[in-house]
Design a protein around this motif. Structure first.
Motif, PDB file in Angstrom:
ATOM      1  N   LYS A  95       0.835  -1.206   0.000  1.00  0.00           N
ATOM      2  CA  LYS A  95       0.000   0.000   0.000  1.00  0.00           C
ATOM      3  C   LYS A  95       0.871   1.258   0.000  1.00  0.00           C
ATOM      4  N   PHE A  96       1.954   1.225   0.767  1.00  0.00           N
ATOM      5  CA  PHE A  96       2.829   2.395   0.821  1.00  0.00           C
ATOM      6  C   PHE A  96       3.551   2.615  -0.515  1.00  0.00           C
ATOM      7  N   LEU A  97       3.962   1.538  -1.172  1.00  0.00           N
ATOM      8  CA  LEU A  97       4.656   1.685  -2.451  1.00  0.00           C
ATOM      9  C   LEU A  97       3.802   2.442  -3.466  1.00  0.00           C
ATOM     10  N   PHE A 138       1.319  -5.926  -9.159  1.00  0.00           N
ATOM     11  CA  PHE A 138       2.510  -5.998  -8.309  1.00  0.00           C
ATOM     12  C   PHE A 138       2.225  -6.751  -7.007  1.00  0.00           C
ATOM     13  N   ALA A 139       1.032  -6.606  -6.463  1.00  0.00           N
ATOM     14  CA  ALA A 139       0.681  -7.332  -5.232  1.00  0.00           C
ATOM     15  C   ALA A 139       0.738  -8.846  -5.476  1.00  0.00           C
ATOM     16  N   GLU A 140       0.186  -9.269  -6.621  1.00  0.00           N
ATOM     17  CA  GLU A 140       0.220 -10.691  -6.967  1.00  0.00           C
ATOM     18  C   GLU A 140       1.652 -11.167  -7.144  1.00  0.00           C
ATOM     19  N   PHE A 141       2.474 -10.354  -7.820  1.00  0.00           N
ATOM     20  CA  PHE A 141       3.891 -10.688  -7.991  1.00  0.00           C
ATOM     21  C   PHE A 141       4.574 -10.817  -6.627  1.00  0.00           C
ATOM     22  N   SER A 142       4.240  -9.922  -5.697  1.00  0.00           N
ATOM     23  CA  SER A 142       4.843  -9.959  -4.365  1.00  0.00           C
ATOM     24  C   SER A 142       4.493 -11.249  -3.637  1.00  0.00           C
ATOM     25  N   PHE A 164      14.325  -6.532  -1.986  1.00  0.00           N
ATOM     26  CA  PHE A 164      14.088  -7.111  -3.321  1.00  0.00           C
ATOM     27  C   PHE A 164      12.865  -6.487  -3.983  1.00  0.00           C
ATOM     28  N   LEU A 165      11.750  -6.421  -3.247  1.00  0.00           N
ATOM     29  CA  LEU A 165      10.525  -5.858  -3.820  1.00  0.00           C
ATOM     30  C   LEU A 165      10.715  -4.399  -4.211  1.00  0.00           C
ATOM     31  N   PHE A 196      10.296  -2.880  -7.906  1.00  0.00           N
ATOM     32  CA  PHE A 196       9.334  -1.781  -8.088  1.00  0.00           C
ATOM     33  C   PHE A 196      10.026  -0.563  -8.706  1.00  0.00           C
ATOM     34  N   TYR A 197      11.212  -0.260  -8.217  1.00  0.00           N
ATOM     35  CA  TYR A 197      11.975   0.883  -8.741  1.00  0.00           C
ATOM     36  C   TYR A 197      12.324   0.674 -10.210  1.00  0.00           C
TER      37      TYR A 197
END
Length: 604
Positions: free
Chosen positions: A181-183, A394-398, A217-218, A222-223
């Motif tokens: 959520k913060f990302l 991205f959440a699913e990837f995480s 890593f995440l 993301f970056y």
């Protein structure tokens, strides 16, 4: 969403959560203390009653403290004057035995009240699973992973014990939820929530330390995805400045999340070490780390433990080092006919296949195949497609990444004592299942596909209801069912000492007046407490109890498999401990009766 639809939605969620609580509470009433509860319950009481952390430093305090909180409102006798509390280093087992069974307390009441905390955390995790799933796949599909979670035999088993496993699952889940959520929304509120959730995870179980490299890593992925997305839209001369500043901001925010989390850790340990004498903390730390492999780390930890400001962190670090040492050293156990302390790389995959309900395995297999087919069909393995996927999912990837990462770590570790150690990955697996099936069902032939899922869900619930309340010993059809699961693996997968009260019930009904039963028990219960003069403690080396005038013998299957299993090369065992007299007398795997699933009873 209409008001009536909202009422139905939350009413259904409430019913699911209530059903899970009833199932766990009912199972708890029938069970004695498991092995780890013998240490965790008195430790937690020491934290909240005496603000003293001398017991069980190898686990963080939060679960134990929450479990012990209801005990503050009872008049209990705690052995603070005993030498095990006063003089011993981490005398958790002896203090636990005295507190529960030898101090005039009602052990069953203590155990049941202590289990309320873990049960409530299990329900809280179910609610969080629904909340995140609702955001990702919609309010009705969110019921699928929530349903799978609350009716999982593994969850219902470990969700009502005073152990750190369900806490680890909750802590890691909310930490990842708020981090993601913060990302996507860098507000101060989300930063603080992400930091607090990270800190809560660290206070649940030390395996949550793995979130540090995982978050790095995440954030890196993301970056990179954001840089790729914005590259062409940024003027060449402005790229270095823009993306460098972004990298600095990301690193700063990650540091702040860790800082907030560890400030919470410090606060908790500060409270629970207030009355832990600094001299004893230092001497305990020095003794515990005397054989630690990295001498420099041990020395730093010992020095910190003697510092009034740093000693809360020192106690936290001590637990981390203890877990690292134990994880590397393994634990002697039985698996697939073999006894070993070095572990098996295929332990967790095999145990998962044997203990996860078969309909769930079918759902997992189908979801995996559907996902692979979708990737191949859409050519999602190309770089641009991957970047687009990360932007949208991205959440699913995480979740996928965490499951792979945590399983890889667990498989590498020689500490093979239970499927509970991969419990933190279960919620993510169920959410990924629901996501895959939503896409599949919405692609066409909806009625037929929905019927297939419905049949699997009904089968899944049937498995849980059929095995109730013996959730800990559950094995699926591949594992020969609950009655035969001990042939493959025991310990906290099958026999953790939960059936001692059932042994008492059996002796009350079947043991003639004035007669005794010899007992070789594994667990956190106390046979003398429940059976009184009817019991005689026994071991293999004492020979056949019949020669002592005892006609009945009971043994925990964990002890029996440890005595009969084939030794791994390099593993040793005293021949006197192999129950040769029992093997000569009869087939040990054909008892005359069982107490629950885990205690075998023989007429001699």
């Amino acid at each position: 969403m209409s008001k009536s639809s909202s009422i139905i939605q939350y009413g259904l969620l409430g019913l699911i959560v209530a059903a899970a609580f009833i199932l766990m509470f009912n199972a708890s009433l029938k069970e004695s203390a498991t092995m780890d509860e013998l240490a965790h319950i008195p430790s937690g009481y020491g934290y909240v009653k005496y603000l003293d952390y001398r017991l069980n430093p190898e686990h963080p305090p939060l679960i134990k403290a929450l479990a012990a909180f209801p005990l503050l409102f009872q008049k209990l006798n705690f052995p603070v004057q005993n030498r095990y509390w006063q003089k011993d280093v981490n005398g958790q087992w002896a203090v636990g035995a005295q507190f529960l069974y030898e101090s005039g307390n009602n052990a069953d009441e203590i155990i049941q009240w202590s289990r309320l905390g873990p049960m409530l955390l299990t329900l809280l995790l179910a609610i969080f699973i629904y909340i995140w799933s609702k955001e990702l796949i919609g309010r009705w599909w969110a019921f699928l992973p929530t349903f799978l979670f609350v009716f999982s035999p593994t969850v219902l088993a470990h969700g009502h014990y005073v152990t750190t496993d369900i806490g680890a699952a909750l802590g890691i889940f909310i930490a990842l939820y708020y981090f993601i959520k913060f990302l996507f929304k860098n507000s101060r509120r989300n930063l603080i929530l992400a930091g607090l959730a990270f800190g809560v995870a660290q206070l649940m179980k030390f395996s949550a330390v793995l979130l540090i490299p995982f978050f790095v890593f995440l954030l890196t992925v993301f970056y990179i995805s954001k840089v790729y997305h914005d590259w062409n839209e940024t003027a060449p001369k402005a790229r270095l400045k823009r993306f460098s500043f972004r990298a600095v901001r990301y690193v700063k925010n990650l540091f702040l999340i860790f800082l907030i989390g560890y400030l919470l850790v410090y606060a908790a340990y500060f409270v629970f070490t207030i009355n832990y004498p600094i001299e004893k903390q230092k001497s305990d730390t020095e003794f515990i780390l005397s054989s630690f492999s990295v001498e420099q780390l041990a020395e730093i930890n010992v020095w910190m433990s003697g510092n009034k400001i740093l000693r809360p962190f020192a106690e936290y670090l001590l637990g981390v080092l203890m877990v690292a040492q134990r994880s590397g050293g393994g634990n002697t156990g039985y698996f697939m006919g073999e006894v070993s302390a070095s572990g098996w790389w295929y332990y967790f995959p095999a145990v998962f296949i044997l203990k996860e309900p078969l309909p769930s395995l079918i759902l997992i297999g189908l979801a995996l195949l559907l996902s692979i087919w979708q990737i191949l069909k859409s050519k999602s393995y190309k770089l641009k497609a991957v970047i687009n996927y990360l932007g949208l999912h991205f959440a699913e990837f995480s979740m996928i990444s965490f499951v792979v990462f945590y399983w890889a770590y667990s498989i590498k570790s020689p500490l093979n004592i239970g499927i509970r150690h991969i419990l933190p990955t279960i919620p993510f697996i169920y959410i990924l299942i629901a996501s895959a099936f939503k896409k599949w069902i919405n692609s066409g032939a909806t009625v037929i596909k929905s019927l297939l899922v419905a049949v699997l869900i009904i089968w899944y619930v049937g498995e849980t209801i059929f095995v109730a309340p013996n959730y800990l010993s559950y094995f699926n059809e591949i594992g020969g069912g609950t009655k035969n699961g001990y042939q493959y693996v025991v310990d906290s997968n099958y026999d953790w000492g939960q059936d001692l009260k059932r042994l008492k019930d059996w002796t009350d009904k079947n043991l003639p007046a004035g007669r005794q039963i010899a007992v070789d028990y594994f667990g956190g219960g106390n046979p003398k407490y429940y059976l009184g003069d009817k019991v005689e403690y026994w071991q293999s080396a004492k020979g056949n109890p019949k020669y002592e005038g005892i006609d009945w013998f009971a043994i925990s299957i964990n002890n029996l498999q440890g005595a009969l299993g084939q030794l791994h090369p390099g593993q040793s065992r005293n021949p006197e401990d192999e129950y040769g007299w029992l093997k000569e007398f009869r087939n040990p795997y054909q008892p005359d009766a069982k107490a629950g699933t885990s205690i075998f009873i023989y007429k001699l």
